[in-house]
Enzyme design. Sequence first.
Site, PDB file in Angstrom:
ATOM      1  CG  ASN A  28      -0.396  -0.406   2.481  1.00 30.26           C
ATOM      2  OD1 ASN A  28       0.141  -1.495   2.599  1.00 30.26           O
ATOM      3  ND2 ASN A  28      -0.508   0.444   3.476  1.00 30.26           N
ATOM      4  CG  HIS A  35      -6.536  -5.956   6.833  1.00 33.76           C
ATOM      5  ND1 HIS A  35      -6.018  -5.603   8.064  1.00 33.76           N
ATOM      6  CD2 HIS A  35      -7.684  -5.241   6.702  1.00 33.76           C
ATOM      7  CE1 HIS A  35      -6.825  -4.718   8.645  1.00 33.76           C
ATOM      8  NE2 HIS A  35      -7.845  -4.482   7.839  1.00 33.76           N
ATOM      9  CG  HIS A  49      -2.904  -7.244  11.416  1.00 29.05           C
ATOM     10  ND1 HIS A  49      -2.326  -6.130  10.868  1.00 29.05           N
ATOM     11  CD2 HIS A  49      -4.036  -7.459  10.704  1.00 29.05           C
ATOM     12  CE1 HIS A  49      -3.072  -5.704   9.875  1.00 29.05           C
ATOM     13  NE2 HIS A  49      -4.117  -6.485   9.767  1.00 29.05           N
ATOM     14  CG  ASP A  83       0.330  -4.251  11.617  1.00 31.45           C
ATOM     15  OD1 ASP A  83       0.490  -4.027  10.410  1.00 31.45           O
ATOM     16  OD2 ASP A  83      -0.776  -4.189  12.175  1.00 31.45           O
TER      17      ASP A  83
END
Length: 438
Positions: free
Chosen positions: A109, A194, A247, A320
Amino acid sequence: MNLKNPFNNSKLPINYLLKNGSVIDPDKDTIEKKDVLIEGKIIKDLKKNISVDEKKFKIIDCNNFFISPGIVDMRVNIGEPGFEHKETIKSACKAAASGGVTSMVCMPNTYPAIDQPAIIQSIQRKAREVSLSKVFCTGCITRGAEGNEICELQLMREFGALGFTDGNKSVSNARVMKRALNYAKSFDGLIIQHAEEQELSQGGMVNEGEFATRMGLTGIPNYSESMIIERDLWLVRDTKCRYHVSHISTKESVEIIRKAKKEGLPITCDTAPPYFMLNELSLENYRTFSKLSPPLRTEEDRNNIINGILDGTIDVIASDHTPHDQDAKRLPFNQAEFGGVGLETLLPMTLNLVKNYNLSLTKAISLITKNPSEILGLKTGKISQDLEADLIVFDLEKPWKINSESFHSKSKNSPFDGILVQGKNLMTFVRGRLVYKS
């Protein structure tokens, strides 16, 4: 190198002998007192009482310290290209080297998003120039991470993409996700998700529940995470593609993944330190540095994440690392960006599990070295003769206070600022070069 400049990006080779260190071998699940001989880029020998010509080798006494494989961080947002005001490749590499991260995998991203080989090549070229950490890339699943059109996954794989993810976005369209899994399966690729149902989480700031109500903030239901995992598992059963969840943060996610592993599905997962160190109460006083995605959950969720680490359901701990400048964080809570930096705190937070939850030191090191390396298909994350010398030397007992202002990262938005910890990286070797010394 000196205290003012602890980094070394010189390309000149120096041979090293690390003496008397306690060598952690995650592959063999052992800790033994050994010497490590580094010649050029590789580990030439690994045994007790190695003798060398002192004129040809720099000898470093590592008595009372641990020597382990360098950390492999499989979830890092580097900012460059497009968000250099938050982080650059150089500042991320400095943060990585100081934290003991010898290999980091950047999320796609960026701007433009990593959805074509040219961007991968550009990032890796700049990383080689900085020469402080190995930098690998993931590619987008969909063009521009917009969730619609699938990218040329195999082509990006040929140019170095280790896996495919839309970064901080979930692939919400089940048909698109199924096509991506089928495509990746054809060349044994890895799909990384995600997990967040976007319609349920839209506009949410914190974990939904009593705390969110008391704070007067819009909540994100914890089942927005487990819903996506459950949906994707039906697709994994059909496609048999390797699938990794990033995560994870809830009790339900741990239970779903535990059950899927018992079923034999090709699923792995990671979590990040905030989800086993903190809970939603860390957001009191509207502390925006603890505003994360996924949001901090309840104490019950936190305890279940720890149990998932202890019983092996959770394969990896990743930082993260999500840098933001002050203008993006020092805002009213509902306007502040999600995310916190983590490259420089990943090691001590993982070691906290050793100190407080009886996780073995070899298991803890495996979670940040061997396991992510194996999932990603890397040759790093191990300590063995004839492998490249990506190593760290750390002091397990050293107490220190986290001060984000002293971070080498360009951004300082740490949810752990001010916390007292034990365990600190002292030296980082990448391809046999001592790139950092505290």
